[in-house]
Motif scaffolding. Structure first.
Motif, PDB file in Angstrom:
ATOM      1  N   ARG A   1      -8.696   3.214  -0.923  1.00  0.00           N
ATOM      2  CA  ARG A   1      -7.671   4.262  -0.857  1.00  0.00           C
ATOM      3  C   ARG A   1      -7.215   4.651  -2.259  1.00  0.00           C
ATOM      4  O   ARG A   1      -7.016   5.819  -2.553  1.00  0.00           O
TER       5      ARG A   1
ATOM      6  N   ASN B   1     -11.274   8.338  -1.371  1.00  0.00           N
ATOM      7  CA  ASN B   1     -10.587   8.963  -0.240  1.00  0.00           C
ATOM      8  C   ASN B   1     -10.223   7.978   0.863  1.00  0.00           C
ATOM      9  O   ASN B   1      -9.674   8.367   1.874  1.00  0.00           O
ATOM     10  N   GLY B   2     -10.552   6.713   0.683  1.00  0.00           N
ATOM     11  CA  GLY B   2     -10.218   5.702   1.678  1.00  0.00           C
ATOM     12  C   GLY B   2     -11.235   5.548   2.780  1.00  0.00           C
ATOM     13  O   GLY B   2     -11.152   4.631   3.581  1.00  0.00           O
TER      14      GLY B   2
ATOM     15  N   ALA C   1     -11.955   5.986   8.316  1.00  0.00           N
ATOM     16  CA  ALA C   1     -11.237   5.009   7.496  1.00  0.00           C
ATOM     17  C   ALA C   1     -10.755   3.879   8.390  1.00  0.00           C
ATOM     18  O   ALA C   1     -10.775   3.999   9.621  1.00  0.00           O
TER      19      ALA C   1
END
Length: 83
Positions: A27, A31-32, A44
């Motif tokens: 994260r 973008n995780g 995610a």
């Protein structure tokens, strides 16, 4: 000041706070996302405790749960987010 450690995520060198999980590091560093769904949508971690299995990544060549693994200096993380 929080100590930071260096690791590699999908071939990219990044620095993240020490003492966090790999999921949290993803994260911080990107973008995780840990993988793509069958339709190509980025996914995610969902549960944060290892039940959903959405956070599986390769850490130093071994498949592990990102939410259950703490970061370590020099760690190499490979996600399944490539299109």
């Amino acid at each position: 000041m929080t100590a930071r450690i260096a690791l590699v995520v999908d071939g990219q060198a990044v620095e993240v706070p020490a003492g966090i999980s790999v999921a949290a590091a993803l994260r911080h560093a990107a973008n995780g996302a840990t993988r793509r769904s069958v339709t190509g949508t980025l996914r995610a971690p969902v549960c944060g405790m290892g039940v959903c299995q959405e956070c599986r990544v390769a850490i130093d060549g071994r498949r592990q749960l990102a939410c259950q693994t703490l970061v370590a200096a020099g760690m190499r993380i490979a996600t399944d987010t490539a299109p």
